[in-house]
Design an enzyme around this catalytic site. Structure first.
Site, mmCIF file in Angstrom:
data_model
loop_
_atom_site.group_PDB
_atom_site.id
_atom_site.type_symbol
_atom_site.label_atom_id
_atom_site.label_comp_id
_atom_site.label_asym_id
_atom_site.label_seq_id
_atom_site.Cartn_x
_atom_site.Cartn_y
_atom_site.Cartn_z
ATOM 1 N N GLY A 232 0.827 -1.212 0.000
ATOM 2 C CA GLY A 232 0.000 0.000 0.000
ATOM 3 C C GLY A 232 0.849 1.244 0.000
ATOM 4 N N THR A 239 3.023 -0.508 8.994
ATOM 5 C CA THR A 239 3.788 -0.786 10.223
ATOM 6 C C THR A 239 2.837 -0.905 11.405
ATOM 7 O OG1 THR A 239 5.436 0.670 9.271
ATOM 8 C CG2 THR A 239 5.784 0.015 11.541
ATOM 9 N N HIS A 458 -10.441 37.147 -8.575
ATOM 10 C CA HIS A 458 -10.188 35.861 -9.244
ATOM 11 C C HIS A 458 -10.703 34.707 -8.369
ATOM 12 C CE1 HIS A 458 -7.555 33.348 -11.967
ATOM 13 N NE2 HIS A 458 -7.807 32.496 -10.976
ATOM 14 N N GLU A 459 -10.293 34.705 -7.093
ATOM 15 C CA GLU A 459 -10.703 33.612 -6.201
ATOM 16 C C GLU A 459 -12.203 33.662 -5.935
ATOM 17 O OE1 GLU A 459 -8.713 31.191 -5.655
ATOM 18 O OE2 GLU A 459 -7.008 32.270 -6.495
ATOM 19 N N HIS A 462 -14.034 31.920 -8.742
ATOM 20 C CA HIS A 462 -14.025 30.453 -8.614
ATOM 21 C C HIS A 462 -15.082 30.013 -7.596
ATOM 22 C CE1 HIS A 462 -10.526 29.509 -10.979
ATOM 23 N NE2 HIS A 462 -9.656 30.142 -10.198
#
Ligand code: ADP
Length: 643
Positions: A232, A239, A458-459, A462
């Site tokens: 994995g 462990t 811009h953010e 979004h």
């Protein structure tokens, strides 16, 4: 029989040799002592009676030391009966029969000659006995320590060699030189301490049942499990599972690294394998955990010309196989190997009777991540009412070890800021650091107010489009620069769904383009800040047309299945045209939303300019409350890079 009767001979010869050596040594010592005694007798025979009297028991004189001036006075007054001189040391007896000693001021040989002459004259004049003596004026302990020192001096190099040898032997016994891993204490971990990994635990429970009662299995002839391969990604608890297995069956746990066998010295690696298994058998029931077992390597062809390193590797693997083949059911030793690349593990190791059980561990699901956050937040002083579900949604792709690190880093941030508990904000900060690969960077100080305003719009673009088009749940928006990003918008999925529907992907496209569109609406022009958004949107649009069957020109044809030589320029052009049309459709959706929500866009941008980071209830309010999320999305970090 024959060989058995012959074996004692060398041992007997060895003992005889030792006995003869000891006898010769004793004889030599006796001879030396006799010789010394004889020499002393001869010297004594040549001495006068006064000198012998002084020399036989000098302690009587030495026990009564007097100043030189006292001796001189006694000489002048004629109180001295006998004087023995040994350099500056003088032993004298007075006329009353008392014994004294003194030390004359030692002014060197010429001066000593003068003193001798003066004493000679006085002895003649006063009639006391004067003699040269040879006494040892040291005390008993002085004599002993000096004898020991003198005796040991020639042995010093020998002793140093012996000490170094002893230390090396001790280090070897303790495994410090050979790389032998000391036995760990029995782990107290249980399977319940390992979150998730249900499939792995189930497989390991069978091993635990065997280890708890190997006799029962041996009685019915059941084959003992010998090796388990845990396969994995790193940090998914391999462990931890091996330790929990040892804890469940009260077994000892020895942990080594696969690369520990590749020693610097030829043959040492094989020695380490042997020693490891010997130690495990002694400590049974015992789990041998070999981390990164692929580090042992794969066997090569073993041809004669193979490099010595390869031959050594072959020999190490062969030794491992021999040891595992030699396991008896009642040895009760199980080897657990962990790897991230099971294909790199030598095939012979994976055959029945060796590592024949392969157990896979995977990245945690959202509910498992929630439990992991709860677990690790429980280990630090966390603030009450943390939105653990939101952390779980925001941490898609993170391993349990990443989550543990993330909480730990959040605690460190809180401590650095002088806070008394770890708050939600610190955890988000830590998550951002993990996902964007860096702390808030120094470019923050040099960003102009105009650029900061652009980043805020811009953010906000979004976030708003993601929210309105139900592309996902907007968790957090930030205009703090981190790593390569100038701003970040976190959008998460509510459920870990393996599939994406077409409307969802279209919404995602729109969300990706929304930053640039918001800039266009607010400033009338766009910037290079959308470069990464455009790249990812183009990749998605091309896949939608060329691989997912969402395009009109290609229908159900997948470019991945079409031979390369059949994909000519015309096909490429059609694909790009259609992907572009898809992007333009998404752009139109995006623009419509942003035009409609102009006020909200501006309000969110202002909020960001004031607070730098907005999340939780204020963010939901700024976005206009809940939306009906029809198709939830996977976590998507809209990071706007600085280029
Ligand atoms: P691997 O061996 O797969 O690389 P580890 O078992 O060494 O991973 O995990 C590293 C750390 O991550 C552990 O010490 C533990 O703190 C945490 N961890 C990993 N998996 C889990 C889990 N399933 N449950 C709880 N903690 C985990």
């Amino acid at each position: 029989m024959d060989s058995a009767s012959k074996t004692p001979a060398p041992a007997f010869r060895q003992k005889l040799l030792i006995a003869v050596s000891v006898a010769v040594l004793l004889l030599m010592l006796c001879g030396l002592t006799l010789l010394q005694q004889r020499a002393a007798g001869e010297v004594r025979a040549r001495k006068n009676a006064t000198a012998l009297a002084f020399e036989s028991r000098p302690e009587q004189w030495l026990a009564q030391p007097r100043e030189a001036s006292v001796f001189e006075r006694a000489l002048r007054t004629g109180a001295v009966a006998a004087v023995g001189v040994d350099g500056p040391l003088v032993l004298y007896t007075d006329r009353a029969g008392q014994h004294y000693s003194t030390r004359l001021i030692d002014c060197g040989p010429p001066c000593r000659g003068e003193t001798g002459a003066r004493l000679g004259e006085l002895s003649l004049a006063q009639g006391f006995t004067l003699t040269q003596i040879d006494v040892d004026a040291r005390t008993g302990s002085q004599r002993l320590t000096q004898a020991v020192e003198r005796g040991l001096a020639p042995l010093a190099p020998l002793l140093a060699v012996a000490a170094v040898g002893g230390l090396l032997l001790l280090a070897h016994r303790r495994g410090l030189l050979s790389g032998r891993t000391p036995l760990a204490a029995k782990p107290a971990l249980r399977f319940d301490d390992v979150i998730g990994a249900g499939e792995a635990k189930q497989a390991l429970r069978r091993v635990a049942a065997f280890m708890k009662d190997p006799r029962q299995y041996a009685a019915v002839g059941a084959r003992a499990p010998r090796g388990v391969l845990l396969d994995g990604p790193p940090g998914t608890g391999k462990t931890l599972l091996a330790k929990a297995l040892a804890g469940e069956c009260g077994a000892n746990f020895i942990s080594v690294d696969g690369s520990a066998f590749s020693a610097m010295f030829y043959g040492a690696g094989i020695g380490r394998v042997k020693e490891l298994f010997k130690r495990a058998r002694e400590a049974a029931p015992c789990i041998i955990f070999i981390d990164e077992i692929d580090g042992i390597g794969r066997r090569s062809s073993g041809k004669e010309g193979a490099a010595s390193g390869e031959q050594e590797q072959n020999r190490i693997i062969n030794r491992l196989l021999v040891e595992m083949d030699g396991f008896e059911a009642l040895d009760n030793v199980v080897v657990i190997g962990a790897t991230n690349h099971v294909d790199n593990v030598d095939e012979a190791l994976r055959r029945p009777g060796r590592f024949d059980m392969i157990v896979r561990t995977a990245l945690p699901t959202a509910p498992e991540r929630e439990r992991l956050f709860e677990l690790y937040l429980g280990q630090v002083k966390a603030a009450a009412g943390m939105d653990v579900a939101s952390f779980a949604r925001t941490s898609v792709g993170m391993s349990p070890a990443d989550i543990a690190n993330c909480v730990n880093r959040a605690a460190a941030y809180a401590a650095e800021a002088g806070e008394t508990e770890v708050g939600q904000e610190r955890l988000y900060q830590s998550l951002e650091t993990h996902q964007l690969g860096g702390e808030v960077n120094s470019s923050k100080a040099v960003i102009s107010p105009e650029t900061l305003r652009r980043i805020a719009f811009h953010e906000s673009g979004h976030a708003l489009v993601a929210h309105v088009l139900a592309a996902g749940s907007v968790e957090r928006v930030s205009i703090e620069p981190r790593g390569p990003a100038l701003g970040v918008t976190y959008i998460t999925r509510h459920r870990d769904e393996p599939l994406y529907g077409e409307p969802e992907l279209r919404a995602r496209l729109a969300m990706m383009l929304a930053g640039r569109e918001a800039e266009l609406i607010a400033f009338g022009n766009a910037s290079s800040g959308a470069a990464d958004d455009l790249k990812r949107a183009s990749e998605l649009a091309t896949s939608m047309v060329g691989s997912y069957g969402f395009g009109k020109t290609f229908g159900l044809l997948s470019m991945a299945g079409v031979p390369r030589e059949l994909i000519g320029p015309d096909v490429q052009k059609s694909l790009l045209d259609e992907a572009r049309a898809l992007l333009e459709g998404a752009q139109a959706d995006c623009r419509r939303v942003l035009e409609e929500q102009r006020d909200r866009l501006a309000a969110l941008a202002e909020l960001l300019l004031g607070q730098e980071t907005v999340s939780g209830a204020p963010l939901r309010l700024a976005l206009g409350g809940a939306t009906s999320i029809s198709v939830p999305l996977q976590t998507c970090v809209q990071a706007s890079p600085s280029q």
